[in-house]
Design a protein around this motif. Structure first.
Motif, PDB file in Angstrom:
ATOM      1  N   THR A 192       0.730  -1.207  -0.091  1.00  0.00           N
ATOM      2  CA  THR A 192       0.138  -0.192  -0.052  1.00  0.00           C
ATOM      3  C   THR A 192       0.994   1.237  -0.009  1.00  0.00           C
ATOM      4  N   GLY A 193       2.178   1.148   0.351  1.00  0.00           N
ATOM      5  CA  GLY A 193       3.180   2.544   0.299  1.00  0.00           C
ATOM      6  C   GLY A 193       3.830   2.423  -0.681  1.00  0.00           C
ATOM      7  N   PHE A 194       3.197   1.761  -1.766  1.00  0.00           N
ATOM      8  CA  PHE A 194       4.162   1.883  -3.092  1.00  0.00           C
ATOM      9  C   PHE A 194       3.082   2.307  -4.104  1.00  0.00           C
ATOM     10  N   LYS A 195       3.335   3.137  -5.018  1.00  0.00           N
ATOM     11  CA  LYS A 195       2.463   3.450  -6.070  1.00  0.00           C
ATOM     12  C   LYS A 195       2.979   2.988  -7.326  1.00  0.00           C
ATOM     13  N   PHE A 196       2.090   2.046  -7.840  1.00  0.00           N
ATOM     14  CA  PHE A 196       2.521   1.370  -8.931  1.00  0.00           C
ATOM     15  C   PHE A 196       1.809   1.868 -10.157  1.00  0.00           C
ATOM     16  N   ASP A 197       2.410   2.150 -11.490  1.00  0.00           N
ATOM     17  CA  ASP A 197       1.879   2.384 -12.625  1.00  0.00           C
ATOM     18  C   ASP A 197       0.887   1.346 -13.181  1.00  0.00           C
ATOM     19  N   ASN A 198       1.194   0.307 -12.701  1.00  0.00           N
ATOM     20  CA  ASN A 198       0.220  -0.773 -13.362  1.00  0.00           C
ATOM     21  C   ASN A 198       0.378  -2.200 -12.427  1.00  0.00           C
ATOM     22  N   ILE A 199      -0.895  -2.961 -12.203  1.00  0.00           N
ATOM     23  CA  ILE A 199      -0.715  -3.898 -11.516  1.00  0.00           C
ATOM     24  C   ILE A 199      -1.237  -5.077 -12.043  1.00  0.00           C
ATOM     25  N   ILE A 200      -0.678  -6.213 -12.497  1.00  0.00           N
ATOM     26  CA  ILE A 200      -1.253  -7.117 -13.145  1.00  0.00           C
ATOM     27  C   ILE A 200      -1.561  -8.319 -12.445  1.00  0.00           C
ATOM     28  N   ILE A 201      -2.721  -9.025 -12.450  1.00  0.00           N
ATOM     29  CA  ILE A 201      -3.125 -10.226 -11.861  1.00  0.00           C
ATOM     30  C   ILE A 201      -3.160 -11.119 -12.697  1.00  0.00           C
ATOM     31  N   LEU A 202      -2.506 -12.479 -12.581  1.00  0.00           N
ATOM     32  CA  LEU A 202      -2.090 -13.426 -13.273  1.00  0.00           C
ATOM     33  C   LEU A 202      -3.198 -14.906 -13.012  1.00  0.00           C
ATOM     34  N   GLU A 203      -3.637 -15.398 -13.817  1.00  0.00           N
ATOM     35  CA  GLU A 203      -4.243 -16.737 -13.429  1.00  0.00           C
ATOM     36  C   GLU A 203      -4.138 -17.755 -14.726  1.00  0.00           C
ATOM     37  N   GLU A 204      -3.242 -18.846 -14.177  1.00  0.00           N
ATOM     38  CA  GLU A 204      -3.216 -19.907 -15.127  1.00  0.00           C
ATOM     39  C   GLU A 204      -2.491 -19.467 -16.366  1.00  0.00           C
ATOM     40  N   GLY A 205      -1.514 -18.357 -16.383  1.00  0.00           N
ATOM     41  CA  GLY A 205      -0.703 -18.122 -17.313  1.00  0.00           C
ATOM     42  C   GLY A 205      -1.205 -16.957 -18.285  1.00  0.00           C
ATOM     43  N   LYS A 206      -2.415 -16.313 -17.733  1.00  0.00           N
ATOM     44  CA  LYS A 206      -3.082 -15.243 -18.596  1.00  0.00           C
ATOM     45  C   LYS A 206      -3.317 -14.091 -17.766  1.00  0.00           C
ATOM     46  N   ILE A 207      -3.684 -12.981 -18.246  1.00  0.00           N
ATOM     47  CA  ILE A 207      -3.841 -11.730 -17.325  1.00  0.00           C
ATOM     48  C   ILE A 207      -5.532 -11.827 -16.922  1.00  0.00           C
ATOM     49  N   LEU A 208      -5.725 -11.849 -15.727  1.00  0.00           N
ATOM     50  CA  LEU A 208      -7.053 -11.866 -15.177  1.00  0.00           C
ATOM     51  C   LEU A 208      -7.483 -10.650 -14.937  1.00  0.00           C
ATOM     52  N   GLU A 209      -6.525  -9.605 -14.259  1.00  0.00           N
ATOM     53  CA  GLU A 209      -7.060  -8.193 -14.021  1.00  0.00           C
ATOM     54  C   GLU A 209      -5.688  -7.495 -14.514  1.00  0.00           C
ATOM     55  N   GLN A 210      -6.188  -6.218 -14.581  1.00  0.00           N
ATOM     56  CA  GLN A 210      -4.868  -5.172 -14.975  1.00  0.00           C
ATOM     57  C   GLN A 210      -5.634  -3.884 -14.651  1.00  0.00           C
ATOM     58  N   GLY A 211      -4.792  -2.839 -14.173  1.00  0.00           N
ATOM     59  CA  GLY A 211      -4.883  -1.356 -13.863  1.00  0.00           C
ATOM     60  C   GLY A 211      -4.483  -1.090 -12.540  1.00  0.00           C
ATOM     61  N   THR A 212      -4.528  -0.019 -12.368  1.00  0.00           N
ATOM     62  CA  THR A 212      -4.112   0.881 -11.178  1.00  0.00           C
ATOM     63  C   THR A 212      -4.759   0.140  -9.852  1.00  0.00           C
ATOM     64  N   HIS A 213      -4.012   0.760  -8.725  1.00  0.00           N
ATOM     65  CA  HIS A 213      -4.818   0.287  -7.372  1.00  0.00           C
ATOM     66  C   HIS A 213      -6.489   0.589  -7.298  1.00  0.00           C
ATOM     67  N   GLU A 214      -6.331   1.848  -7.633  1.00  0.00           N
ATOM     68  CA  GLU A 214      -7.831   2.473  -7.702  1.00  0.00           C
ATOM     69  C   GLU A 214      -8.884   1.717  -8.394  1.00  0.00           C
ATOM     70  N   GLN A 215      -8.299   1.542  -9.836  1.00  0.00           N
ATOM     71  CA  GLN A 215      -8.990   1.027 -10.766  1.00  0.00           C
ATOM     72  C   GLN A 215      -9.471  -0.516 -10.460  1.00  0.00           C
ATOM     73  N   LEU A 216      -8.558  -1.376  -9.730  1.00  0.00           N
ATOM     74  CA  LEU A 216      -8.726  -2.659  -9.558  1.00  0.00           C
ATOM     75  C   LEU A 216      -9.652  -2.864  -8.503  1.00  0.00           C
ATOM     76  N   LEU A 217      -9.692  -1.758  -7.454  1.00  0.00           N
ATOM     77  CA  LEU A 217     -10.472  -1.853  -6.236  1.00  0.00           C
ATOM     78  C   LEU A 217     -11.941  -1.439  -6.942  1.00  0.00           C
ATOM     79  N   LEU A 218     -12.123  -0.501  -7.759  1.00  0.00           N
ATOM     80  CA  LEU A 218     -13.409  -0.324  -8.475  1.00  0.00           C
ATOM     81  C   LEU A 218     -14.009  -1.514  -9.071  1.00  0.00           C
ATOM     82  N   LEU A 219     -12.922  -2.370  -9.827  1.00  0.00           N
ATOM     83  CA  LEU A 219     -13.411  -3.871 -10.281  1.00  0.00           C
ATOM     84  C   LEU A 219     -13.794  -4.681  -9.733  1.00  0.00           C
ATOM     85  N   ASP A 220     -13.700  -4.733  -8.290  1.00  0.00           N
ATOM     86  CA  ASP A 220     -14.010  -5.614  -7.154  1.00  0.00           C
ATOM     87  C   ASP A 220     -13.978  -6.947  -7.560  1.00  0.00           C
TER      88      ASP A 220
END
Length: 606
Positions: free
Chosen positions: A560-588
């Motif tokens: 939480t103390g590190f601002k990332f330009d992009n956060i990638i969530i992987l699932e079985e070798g593919k991108i499941l979610e992608q975005g900033t911290h705020e965008q992914l929280l909204l994605l729920d």
């Protein structure tokens, strides 16, 4: 024997020592066979001075060197002849001893040089082999090949070669002199040799087969011991000492049975050599005795032949020993060739260049499957990381996170698609250029049995002064703890850094990566063993250090103390979610759920 042809390059490299050594071997044996002739000459002279002695009908023919000596000695009185010849025999022994000293100083020393070169060759080849190789081969087996097998090969390049040349030279010299003295007696006393040759052939075939088996079992035994020593804490914690001892005892018993079997073959082999030599000596004495009774002038011949047979005792008995060394060396060299002939799966492409590694990192439809397990880690994966961006990659275990880092550094090559940095495919960079300019902190931390400072300096190819080492340690939040050690930065760590805690080892590993100060940094779950407070401190330092650098942080936890330009969530070798911290929280989705779990358990930084 064909496997030993791989050593010819070393013989050529040290050809001066090799050929000079052979010269010393041959020369020493030439002077050795002069002694029996001089002895026979003295005995003959003594016989000629006995009452009733008959003149020799057919005087013996000597080689040119000895003929000159004999002609000179014949001009002396009888007492002078005996004295001069006695002194000459001593001088010949002294000359032979000196030549044997130089023989060992050339051939045996050459074998040590070859051993040194071969160990370096094997070690360098191990370093060139790719990660897949080390996943399918045991460390104990690799260690056994570079130590035990190379040592056995040295016995061929040194003692075996020396004794073989010595044997051949001595037999030739003795055979020539014996035939020159009495052809019939020579053929009779050497009659057991064909049987000896047959025995050697049969025994060598068995020894070669058993040697290969023994070496393979020794590798298994070494692997078993190495794994036990490395995992001793696990063994003790699960109270499995007895079970591991049983496993080791089983491997040890297999090795013992085969080693004893080999020893039994050799136990029959060596006495057989001695038996054949004994038969030759008995034939010499028996037949020569009958000849001496019929013609007393033959006594000098018998004396000379007995000396020749005694001279041949050790070299001929050493046939078995030498053949055994050669067969063992051939078996060991075969094992070495198996690895030396393996081409690294990952190596510089023909067009690879040394160039600055910077710019956007692009994964373009990358797919990858691990050969040894068949697990498909990435499936048509695409991602663009802009230069200077800080990326967080998350996902469940086995989702392909670590694979991304290993593909970027070319520990493996992709099956499909391509990876580029700055518009240039990673395969277009030389491996040294690529890996020098990218810092990587692996998930499995490894520290060497060296000082703390040298473990941190390991990140640089050049010498780093202490201020730079301390600054890297401070950025990794481990400087104070290092200074608290008994010898500070000079403290010697145990094997794999066992002296330090898990969190300390991770932070020293981070310091090792930070000291390189590259443009691209990859952190693979390198903060899993540190507490939340230390993690916050490290993250804060990294946020400052990674300004204007491309950073890929792979983890199971959210910073939480590190601002990332992009956060990638992987699932079985593919991108499941992608975005900033705020965008992914909204994605729920997965990220938001993980964030809620971590914050609800009071993990402020994770």
């Amino acid at each position: 024997m064909k496997h030993l042809a791989a050593l010819n390059k070393y013989f050529w490299k040290y050809r001066n020592r090799f050929f000079i050594g052979i010269f010393f071997v041959i020369t020493s044996n030439y002077f050795a066979v002069l002694a029996p002739e001089v002895t026979g000459f003295i005995v003959g002279k003594v016989q000629q001075h006995l009452p009733g002695a008959k003149p020799v009908a057919h005087p013996k023919q000597y080689d040119a060197f000895l003929t000159v000596f004999i002609n000179w000695v014949n001009s002396l009185t009888f007492a002078q002849i005996v004295t001069v010849c006695s002194i000459t025999i001593l001088i010949l022994a002294l000359i032979r001893g000196i030549l044997m000293f130089f023989m060992r100083q050339t051939i045996i020393v050459m074998s040590r040089y070859i051993e040194f070169d071969q160990k370096n060759e094997v070690y360098q080849h191990y370093q060139k082999l790719d990660a897949s190789f080390f996943k399918t081969h045991n460390t104990g087996d690799l260690m056994n090949r570079i130590t035990e097998d190379v040592s056995r090969v040295r016995m061929y390049t040194g003692p075996a070669i020396m004794y073989l040349v010595n044997l051949v030279a001595l037999i030739i010299f003795c055979l020539v002199n014996m035939l020159r003295t009495d052809k019939q007696l020579t053929l009779l006393v050497l009659a057991p040799l064909p049987l000896l040759a047959l025995t050697i052939y049969i025994a060598n075939t068995i020894i070669n087969r058993k040697s290969e088996k023994v070496q393979a079992l020794l590798s298994d035994l070494t692997t078993n011991a190495q794994e036990s020593y490395s995992g001793i804490r696990v063994i003790k914690s699960f109270v499995q000492e007895k079970a591991m001892l049983g496993f080791f005892s089983k491997n040890s018993e297999d090795y013992r049975k085969n080693a004893v079997g080999l020893a039994k073959v050799e136990a029959v082999y060596f006495p057989s050599m001695t038996l054949m030599i004994g038969l030759s000596t008995l034939l010499t004495v028996f037949i020569g005795g009958k000849m001496a009774i019929a013609d007393p002038s033959k006594i000098s011949v018998i004396v000379e032949f007995v000396i020749y047979i005694n001279m041949l005792t050790f070299p001929v008995s050493a046939i078995g020993w030498t053949a055994s060394m050669i067969q063992r060396a051939a078996a060991s060299q075969k094992r070495l060739n198996e690895f030396l002939q393996i081409e690294p799966g990952i190596q510089d492409a023909p067009h690879a260049v040394d160039a600055p590694v910077k710019g956007d990192i692009v994964f373009d439809k990358v797919s990858f499957t691990y050969d040894n397990t068949g697990i498909k880690a990435l499936k048509d994966f695409s991602l663009t990381i802009k230069e200077g961006q800080r990326i967080l990659i998350m996902g469940r275990t086995g989702s392909g996170k670590s694979t991304l880092a290993q593909l970027l550094l070319r520990f493996y090559d992709v099956d499909n698609g391509n990876i580029s940095i700055g518009g240039r495919n990673v395969e277009a960079y030389t491996l040294q250029s690529l890996r020098t300019q990218v810092s990587y902190v692996p998930q499995d931390v490894f520290l060497f049995s060296d000082s703390v400072s040298n473990n941190i300096r390991f990140g640089l190819n050049e010498h780093a002064d202490m201020p730079r080492v301390q600054q890297a340690a401070a950025n990794a939040s481990v400087d104070k703890e290092i200074q608290g050690l008994q010898n500070g930065y000079d403290t010697i760590l145990g094997e794999r850094g066992v002296t330090l805690s898990g969190g300390q080892k991770q932070r020293v590993s981070i310091a090792r990566a930070l000291i390189k100060d590259p443009q691209i940094m990859v952190f693979d779950d390198c903060l899993s063993a540190v507490d939340a407070k230390t993690e916050n401190e490290i993250v804060g330092n990294l946020y400052r250090v990674l300004q204007n650098k491309t950073a890929i942080i792979i983890t199971h936890r959210i910073f939480t103390g590190f601002k990332f330009d992009n956060i990638i969530i992987l699932e079985e070798g593919k991108i499941l979610e992608q975005g900033t911290h705020e965008q992914l929280l909204l994605l729920d989705g997965y990220y938001a759920e993980l964030y809620r779990i971590q914050t609800s358990t009071g993990q402020s930084a994770a």
